[in-house]
Enzyme design. Structure first.
Site, PDB file in Angstrom:
ATOM      1  N   ASN A  84      -3.925   3.587 -12.606  1.00  0.00           N
ATOM      2  CA  ASN A  84      -4.613   3.723 -11.327  1.00  0.00           C
ATOM      3  C   ASN A  84      -6.128   3.662 -11.577  1.00  0.00           C
ATOM      4  O   ASN A  84      -6.571   3.465 -12.702  1.00  0.00           O
ATOM      5  CB  ASN A  84      -4.225   5.055 -10.673  1.00  0.00           C
ATOM      6  CG  ASN A  84      -4.249   4.986  -9.142  1.00  0.00           C
ATOM      7  OD1 ASN A  84      -5.202   4.471  -8.567  1.00  0.00           O
ATOM      8  ND2 ASN A  84      -3.224   5.490  -8.506  1.00  0.00           N
TER       9      ASN A  84
ATOM     10  N   ALA B 185     -12.406   5.280  -1.441  1.00  0.00           N
ATOM     11  CA  ALA B 185     -11.697   6.489  -1.009  1.00  0.00           C
ATOM     12  C   ALA B 185     -11.151   6.181   0.375  1.00  0.00           C
ATOM     13  O   ALA B 185     -11.596   6.721   1.376  1.00  0.00           O
ATOM     14  CB  ALA B 185     -12.631   7.693  -0.970  1.00  0.00           C
TER      15      ALA B 185
ATOM     16  N   GLY C 162      -5.832  -2.996 -14.195  1.00  0.00           N
ATOM     17  CA  GLY C 162      -7.161  -2.440 -14.460  1.00  0.00           C
ATOM     18  C   GLY C 162      -8.135  -3.521 -14.892  1.00  0.00           C
ATOM     19  O   GLY C 162      -8.150  -3.927 -16.046  1.00  0.00           O
TER      20      GLY C 162
ATOM     21  N   CYS D 155      -3.288   8.988  -7.361  1.00  0.00           N
ATOM     22  CA  CYS D 155      -4.444   8.640  -6.525  1.00  0.00           C
ATOM     23  C   CYS D 155      -5.544   9.684  -6.711  1.00  0.00           C
ATOM     24  O   CYS D 155      -5.316  10.868  -6.478  1.00  0.00           O
ATOM     25  CB  CYS D 155      -4.053   8.564  -5.056  1.00  0.00           C
ATOM     26  SG  CYS D 155      -5.463   8.220  -4.000  1.00  0.00           S
TER      27      CYS D 155
ATOM     28  N   LYS E 263       3.341   5.167 -11.507  1.00  0.00           N
ATOM     29  CA  LYS E 263       1.964   4.707 -11.706  1.00  0.00           C
ATOM     30  C   LYS E 263       1.142   5.833 -12.304  1.00  0.00           C
ATOM     31  O   LYS E 263       0.967   6.898 -11.691  1.00  0.00           O
ATOM     32  CB  LYS E 263       1.352   4.225 -10.390  1.00  0.00           C
ATOM     33  CG  LYS E 263       0.017   3.509 -10.608  1.00  0.00           C
ATOM     34  CD  LYS E 263      -0.369   2.647  -9.421  1.00  0.00           C
ATOM     35  CE  LYS E 263      -1.634   1.849  -9.703  1.00  0.00           C
ATOM     36  NZ  LYS E 263      -2.021   1.003  -8.565  1.00  0.00           N
TER      37      LYS E 263
ATOM     38  N   LYS F 225       0.874  -1.167   0.000  1.00  0.00           N
ATOM     39  CA  LYS F 225       0.000   0.000   0.000  1.00  0.00           C
ATOM     40  C   LYS F 225       0.917   1.224   0.000  1.00  0.00           C
ATOM     41  O   LYS F 225       2.059   1.145   0.425  1.00  0.00           O
ATOM     42  CB  LYS F 225      -0.877  -0.048   1.259  1.00  0.00           C
ATOM     43  CG  LYS F 225      -2.003   0.965   1.249  1.00  0.00           C
ATOM     44  CD  LYS F 225      -3.075   0.593   2.266  1.00  0.00           C
ATOM     45  CE  LYS F 225      -4.108   1.709   2.365  1.00  0.00           C
ATOM     46  NZ  LYS F 225      -4.839   1.911   1.094  1.00  0.00           N
TER      47      LYS F 225
ATOM     48  N   GLY G 242      -6.012  -6.278  -8.454  1.00  0.00           N
ATOM     49  CA  GLY G 242      -6.475  -5.592  -7.252  1.00  0.00           C
ATOM     50  C   GLY G 242      -7.902  -5.964  -6.956  1.00  0.00           C
ATOM     51  O   GLY G 242      -8.201  -6.852  -6.153  1.00  0.00           O
TER      52      GLY G 242
ATOM     53  N   GLY H  54     -12.662  -2.121 -11.240  1.00  0.00           N
ATOM     54  CA  GLY H  54     -13.502  -3.280 -11.537  1.00  0.00           C
ATOM     55  C   GLY H  54     -13.364  -3.714 -12.980  1.00  0.00           C
ATOM     56  O   GLY H  54     -12.631  -3.095 -13.770  1.00  0.00           O
TER      57      GLY H  54
ATOM     58  N   ASN I 238       3.353   6.502  -6.645  1.00  0.00           N
ATOM     59  CA  ASN I 238       1.919   6.782  -6.816  1.00  0.00           C
ATOM     60  C   ASN I 238       1.730   8.293  -6.983  1.00  0.00           C
ATOM     61  O   ASN I 238       1.706   9.039  -6.012  1.00  0.00           O
ATOM     62  CB  ASN I 238       1.148   6.263  -5.597  1.00  0.00           C
ATOM     63  CG  ASN I 238      -0.340   6.509  -5.714  1.00  0.00           C
ATOM     64  OD1 ASN I 238      -0.828   7.031  -6.717  1.00  0.00           O
ATOM     65  ND2 ASN I 238      -1.082   6.131  -4.686  1.00  0.00           N
TER      66      ASN I 238
END
Lengths: 263, 315
Positions: B193, B70, B246, B129, B166, B45, B268, B219, B126
């Site tokens: 992302n 979130a 993704g 985000c 990313k 993470k 993920g 998703g 990252n």
């Protein structure tokens, strides 16, 4: 579908000076030991053990302990709350078993619920609290035909003076043999029960609660050392063999940023 | 059995599947369990220099079509990262990709320097985000200049540890961003992302469900977007290694990502749809497909879409 379903509170009852129970209709059925996430829009969402499922309604017994539970105590009948779940593992039993139940605090809910279902088991119910007024669901528990009610209080105002774990051990010293021990409550209490059960080779099931966010195995906040399994899906109810492999059980848990907090 | 191993930025992975950042990513024990469940590598993470509180709950909601999150990138700071990464690396398990985050360009450098001391196999940055915009403004991944500045800052502080940036799908021209970070020294990119942010309203309470109101969308429906972006970047920058992330749920999805140019494939949200054993399920499906197609080494599939072995990409 892991979105909150909004329901209206049907009934609220003051159970003890600290604890209120909230009743609402919910379409999915649950088993003792499972939990739901309860959402108060604009306030918070948090996991709560289910105290009872009558086949149509859930009861949640909630003690006002922190900010979010105090907000829950301010709720009234007809107020809307969001519910998702039920989540997690549950307690198990077999007909004919002699069972010792050792709940602490809100744990009286799920254990009472299980006692109403395990009608063909002989249950010694070691309900413990600081004083008489805090013995949650005592009136309901003692009415059950399959239950021997063995309360204890720290101040001796009801039942035996002392801790419920001591009462249970005294029964075993007297020669009572249990096929299964069910415990749910403060972790250090369960840890003591777990150690005794391991020593005496008595099967035991307990509920390991960890800080949870998603409740469906994604966020990772409730992963336990060193197994790395999630307590929202592979717990909260675990048997003592699995608990014995969870190195952090009885030692530490993690907060919302993943930092270790010792018990 | 086909050989599923791949080499990414000089690091060997037993299979191309890596745990995507943000999922089951908080502790060493959790990472090891993910590897036990079949992942070729794991991504932490996002790690901060100092403690960073996330958003209040609810932070993640999901249904059969999508997940909206979130979480707000909570983390205890670099000391905890050192403890957990150190513990994981001592087990000599599969490669560790340390994902780092910061609010300012110079803080990316400081964080990278501290994390580099742990000696992760790869550092992923990252800059994309979508659910901390209230706190930090538009992600760095949305600007060619900012994305390159962060890349340069990180690259000069981490020695020879490969750096992966990313990327965000929420940009006008993702190829331009990829080119800017490659020119600034990035060793690879992660495409992509979550998209959005999006929002979901509970109509009974007339409020957003997420406490942060908005959150990153993920998703299975994201996959075609990721596939297109990976194909675009691979075509423009054929030497830049790509982690394709993704909407990957199946072995076929992973192979599709590889064919358009991904060397590694991030998983993920797939953990939600297929459980913690998703990695083993995907590699089993990859093996079955390779057997059917008589493919001996899955790495031979990387980017085939762009050469004579696959159908030519002519939009």
């Amino acid at each position: 579908m892991d979105f909150p379903l909004v329901v209206k509170i049907k009934k609220i009852k003051q159970e003890t000076p600290q604890t209120k129970s909230f009743v609402f209709e919910y379409p999915k059925r649950a088993k003792p030991g499972q939990f739901v996430n309860i959402w108060l829009p604009g306030v918070n969402e948090r996991p709560m053990s289910i105290s009872f499922d009558d086949g149509k309604n859930y009861t949640l017994a909630i003690a006002a302990a922190g900010e979010s539970t105090r907000q829950m105590h301010a709720l009234r009948v007809e107020d809307k709350i969001g519910i998702r779940g039920p989540y997690g593992t549950h307690y198990q039993w077999k007909d004919g078993q002699r069972i010792a139940m050792l709940p602490g605090g809100y744990g009286a809910g799920p254990t009472y619920w299980m006692a109403t279902l395990a009608t063909k088991c002989k249950i010694d119910f070691f309900l413990g609290a600081r004083d008489k007024s805090l013995l949650l669901f005592a009136d309901k528990i003692k009415k059950l035909k399959n239950v021997r009610f063995l309360p204890s209080t720290n101040d001796g105002s009801a039942g035996v003076k002392g801790f419920n774990v001591e009462c249970w051990m005294q029964e075993m010293e007297r020669g009572v043999k249990y096929d299964s021990v069910i415990t749910i409550g403060p972790e250090l209490m369960m840890y003591a029960v777990s150690k005794q059960c391991a020593k005496r080779k008595v099967p035991c099931q307990l509920s390991i609660e960890r800080y949870m966010k998603c409740a469906f195995g994604i966020c990772g906040n409730c992963c336990v050392d060193d197994l790395g399994i999630t307590m929202c899906q592979q717990g909260p109810v675990v048997d003592n063999t699995l608990a014995g492999k969870i190195a952090e059980f009885g030692q530490y848990h993690r907060d919302d940023v993943g930092r270790k907090k010792e018990f | 059995m086909a050989d599923l191993s791949v080499t990414f930025c000089g690091v060997k992975f037993k299979n191309p599947l890596v745990l995507a950042s943000g999922i089951l990513g908080i502790t060493a024990s959790s990472w090891r369990n993910v590897v036990k469940n079949g992942a070729g590598g794991i991504t932490t993470k996002s790690l901060w220099l100092e403690e960073h509180r996330g958003h209040p709950n609810p932070v993640i909601i999901a249904n059969e079509h999508y997940m909206l999150n979130a979480v707000g990138v909570p983390d205890a700071g670099v000391q905890k990262a050192q403890e957990e990464c150190g513990k994981y690396l001592a087990w000599k398990s599969s490669p560790l990709i340390a994902n780092i985050i910061a609010g300012r360009v110079q803080d990316f450098g400081k964080t990278a320097e501290e994390i580099a001391k742990i000696k992760p196999h790869i550092i992923e940055v990252n800059i994309s985000c979508p659910n901390v915009e209230d706190e930090f403004g538009k992600p760095f991944a949305c600007s060619v200049g900012d994305a390159a500045a962060v890349t340069r800052e990180v690259k000069k502080r981490v020695g020879n540890i490969p750096v992966v940036i990313k990327l965000s799908p929420n940009v006008e021209n993702i190829v331009a961003i990829a080119r800017s970070v490659a020119d600034a020294g990035a060793d690879g990119v992660n495409v992509m992302n979550t998209i959005g942010p999006g929002m979901s309203i509970n109509i009974d309470t007339r409020t957003p469900v997420l406490a942060n109101k908005v959150g990153g969308l993920s998703g299975p429906a994201l996959k075609p977007l990721a596939v297109k972006y990976i194909a675009d970047i691979r075509r423009a920058l054929p030497k830049l290694p790509i982690i394709g992330t993704g909407g990957v749920l199946t072995g076929e999805d992973a192979i599709e990502m590889m064919m358009v140019g991904a060397t590694l494939v991030g998983v993920g949200t797939g953990v939600y749809y297929r459980g913690p054993q998703v990695f083993k399920k995907i590699t089993d499906e990859m093996q079955a497909w390779c057997k059917k197609e008589n493919v001996k080494r899955v790495r031979d599939l990387i980017g085939v879409f762009h050469n004579g072995n696959g159908r030519r990409f002519e939009p």
